[in-house]
Design a protein around this motif. Structure first.
Motif, PDB file in Angstrom:
ATOM      1  N   PRO B 147       1.374  18.117  49.194  1.00  0.00           N
ATOM      2  CA  PRO B 147       1.976  16.789  49.016  1.00  0.00           C
ATOM      3  C   PRO B 147       0.964  15.662  49.202  1.00  0.00           C
ATOM      4  O   PRO B 147       1.042  14.637  48.508  1.00  0.00           O
ATOM      5  CB  PRO B 147       3.050  16.742  50.104  1.00  0.00           C
ATOM      6  N   PHE B 148       0.008  15.867  50.098  1.00  0.00           N
ATOM      7  CA  PHE B 148      -1.002  14.822  50.328  1.00  0.00           C
ATOM      8  C   PHE B 148      -1.816  14.579  49.063  1.00  0.00           C
ATOM      9  O   PHE B 148      -2.056  13.434  48.650  1.00  0.00           O
ATOM     10  CB  PHE B 148      -1.902  15.273  51.480  1.00  0.00           C
ATOM     11  N   ALA B 151       0.250  12.818  46.517  1.00  0.00           N
ATOM     12  CA  ALA B 151       0.373  11.392  46.834  1.00  0.00           C
ATOM     13  C   ALA B 151      -0.838  10.623  46.329  1.00  0.00           C
ATOM     14  O   ALA B 151      -0.716   9.497  45.837  1.00  0.00           O
ATOM     15  CB  ALA B 151       0.532  11.202  48.336  1.00  0.00           C
ATOM     16  N   ILE B 154      -0.331  10.037  42.736  1.00  0.00           N
ATOM     17  CA  ILE B 154       0.671   8.977  42.514  1.00  0.00           C
ATOM     18  C   ILE B 154       0.036   7.606  42.703  1.00  0.00           C
ATOM     19  O   ILE B 154       0.269   6.676  41.924  1.00  0.00           O
ATOM     20  CB  ILE B 154       1.860   9.176  43.468  1.00  0.00           C
ATOM     21  N   LEU B 155      -0.818   7.474  43.722  1.00  0.00           N
ATOM     22  CA  LEU B 155      -1.461   6.179  43.961  1.00  0.00           C
ATOM     23  C   LEU B 155      -2.413   5.834  42.820  1.00  0.00           C
ATOM     24  O   LEU B 155      -2.514   4.667  42.416  1.00  0.00           O
ATOM     25  CB  LEU B 155      -2.201   6.190  45.287  1.00  0.00           C
ATOM     26  N   VAL B 157      -2.015   6.782  39.696  1.00  0.00           N
ATOM     27  CA  VAL B 157      -1.145   6.343  38.603  1.00  0.00           C
ATOM     28  C   VAL B 157      -0.732   4.896  38.819  1.00  0.00           C
ATOM     29  O   VAL B 157      -0.697   4.084  37.877  1.00  0.00           O
ATOM     30  CB  VAL B 157       0.086   7.263  38.507  1.00  0.00           C
ATOM     31  N   ALA B 158      -0.428   4.538  40.070  1.00  0.00           N
ATOM     32  CA  ALA B 158       0.001   3.171  40.354  1.00  0.00           C
ATOM     33  C   ALA B 158      -1.112   2.177  40.061  1.00  0.00           C
ATOM     34  O   ALA B 158      -0.871   1.112  39.477  1.00  0.00           O
ATOM     35  CB  ALA B 158       0.440   3.056  41.809  1.00  0.00           C
ATOM     36  N   GLY B 161      -1.494   2.040  36.252  1.00  0.00           N
ATOM     37  CA  GLY B 161      -0.306   1.441  35.662  1.00  0.00           C
ATOM     38  C   GLY B 161      -0.234  -0.047  35.890  1.00  0.00           C
ATOM     39  O   GLY B 161       0.084  -0.809  34.976  1.00  0.00           O
ATOM     40  N   ALA B 162      -0.545  -0.486  37.112  1.00  0.00           N
ATOM     41  CA  ALA B 162      -0.475  -1.915  37.410  1.00  0.00           C
ATOM     42  C   ALA B 162      -1.468  -2.687  36.556  1.00  0.00           C
ATOM     43  O   ALA B 162      -1.140  -3.747  36.003  1.00  0.00           O
ATOM     44  CB  ALA B 162      -0.739  -2.147  38.891  1.00  0.00           C
ATOM     45  N   LEU B 165      -0.255  -2.718  32.863  1.00  0.00           N
ATOM     46  CA  LEU B 165       0.906  -3.574  32.624  1.00  0.00           C
ATOM     47  C   LEU B 165       0.554  -5.047  32.715  1.00  0.00           C
ATOM     48  O   LEU B 165       1.082  -5.863  31.970  1.00  0.00           O
ATOM     49  CB  LEU B 165       2.001  -3.244  33.639  1.00  0.00           C
ATOM     50  N   ALA B 166      -0.327  -5.401  33.631  1.00  0.00           N
ATOM     51  CA  ALA B 166      -0.553  -6.822  33.901  1.00  0.00           C
ATOM     52  C   ALA B 166      -1.685  -7.421  33.088  1.00  0.00           C
ATOM     53  O   ALA B 166      -1.848  -8.625  33.067  1.00  0.00           O
ATOM     54  CB  ALA B 166      -0.800  -7.023  35.389  1.00  0.00           C
TER      55      ALA B 166
END
Lengths: 100, 171
Positions: B147-148, B151, B154-155, B157-158, B161-162, B165-166
Motif C-alpha cells: 500500500p505504501f 500511495a 497515487i501522489l 498521479v495527483a 493531473g494537477a 488540468l491547470a
C-alpha cells in the motif's frame, strides 16, 4: 480513562456536520472543505480504535487516508480552477453544463 | 469526572462548535481559518491517543500545506458576489434531515457494539520501549509496504493531473 465510545460519537457528530455541509452549501470550495472535515472525523475514529485495540493498523490507515486526501484535494482544486477559467462561477447549482 | 475526561469534553464541545462554524461561514476564508483551529484541536486529540507521529503530520500536512492550498485557490477565484448571494442550496432541509438521521443511526449502532477484537501487541509500554516513530515505521515498511508503494503512485498521479488540468492549453 476516556471510553472508546466517546471518541466514536465525536467522530460521528463531526462526520454528520460534514455531510450537512456537503449536501447543503452552494460554494464548491466549502463543499471541498466539508469533505476534508469528513475525512478528518474518520481519522479520529481510526486513531481511537488503534489506541484502544493496541494495534498499529489504524494509524497506518490514517497515514494512507492523509496521502490519498492530498491527491484528491490537489486534483479537485485543479478541476475547480480549470472550470472557473471557462465559466466563472463556483456555485454548484449554476454548474450545469451537462444539463443533468 | 476525571481530568482526561474533562479534557476530552472540552475538545469534543469545541470541535463540534468549530465544525459547525466551518460549514456555515459565508466567507470561505473564514471557513478555512476555523478549519485551521479545528485541525490543531484534532492534532491535540491525536497526542491524547498516543499518536505523536500523526499529530505532527496533521499539523504539517493539513494545517501547513492543505489549508494554504485552499487559501491560494480562494485568492485565485473572484468571490466578491459571495457576500450577497444565498449560502445554501434549495434542498438544504433535506441535507439537514439526512445528517440528523445519520447521527441517530451512528449513535444507535454504537450501543450494539458489544464485542471488540483481541488486543494487539502494540501496548503503550511496547511503543514506549521502542519509540513511537520506530514502531510505526517498522509496521509501515514491512506489513504495509505494498500500500505504501501504491500511495506513492497515487501522489505521482495527483502531481501530473494537477499540472495537466491547470496549465494553459497549448495551441
Amino acid at each position: 480513562m476516556v471510553p472508546l465510545s466517546w471518541y466514536i460519537v465525536l467522530s460521528a457528530v463531526m462526520f454528520c456536520i460534514g455531510v450537512f455541509g456537503f449536501l447543503a452549501r452552494r460554494n464548491l470550495l466549502i463543499i471541498f472543505i466539508s469533505i476534508e472535515l469528513m475525512l478528518n472525523s474518520v481519522n479520529i475514529s481510526l486513531v481511537a480504535f488503534s489506541h484502544y485495540l493496541q494495534s498499529m493498523t489504524g494509524q497506518i490507515l490514517v497515514f494512507f487516508v492523509i496521502a490519498v486526501a492530498a491527491a484528491e484535494a490537489a486534483i479537485g482544486l485543479a478541476i475547480i480552477i480549470a472550470y472557473y477559467k471557462n465559466n466563472p462561477t463556483i456555485k454548484v447549482d449554476e454548474i450545469n453544463l451537462l444539463k443533468g | 469526572m476525571t481530568l482526561p475526561q474533562l479534557f476530552f469534553t472540552y475538545f469534543a464541545i469545541s470541535m463540534t462548535i468549530l465544525s459547525v462554524l466551518v460549514v456555515t461561514r459565508r466567507n470561505p476564508v473564514h471557513s478555512v481559518l476555523w478549519m485551521l483551529v479545528l485541525f490543531i484541536h484534532i492534532a491535540a486529540l491525536y497526542l491524547f491517543l498516543n499518536a505523536e507521529f500523526l499529530a505532527a503530520v496533521q499539523i504539517i500536512v493539513y494545517a501547513g500545506a492543505r489549508l494554504v492550498l485552499f487559501v491560494f485557490v480562494i485568492m485565485l477565484l473572484n468571490l466578491k458576489k459571495e457576500k450577497t448571494e444565498k449560502k445554501y442550496q434549495d434542498q438544504w432541509p433535506v441535507g439537514a434531515g439526512i445528517s440528523l438521521l445519520m447521527i441517530i443511526f451512528f449513535v444507535l449502532i454504537m450501543g450494539k457494539i458489544t464485542e471488540l477484537p483481541a488486543l494487539g501487541k502494540y501496548s503503550i509500554e511496547a511503543i514506549q520501549s521502542e519509540g513511537s516513530l520506530m514502531t510505526i515505521g517498522k509496521v509501515l515498511y514491512t506489513e504495509y509496504i505494498l500500500p505504501f508503494e501504491i500511495a506513492s503512485v497515487i501522489l505521482l498521479v495527483a502531481i501530473i493531473g494537477a499540472v495537466v488540468l491547470a496549465k494553459k492549453r497549448i495551441e
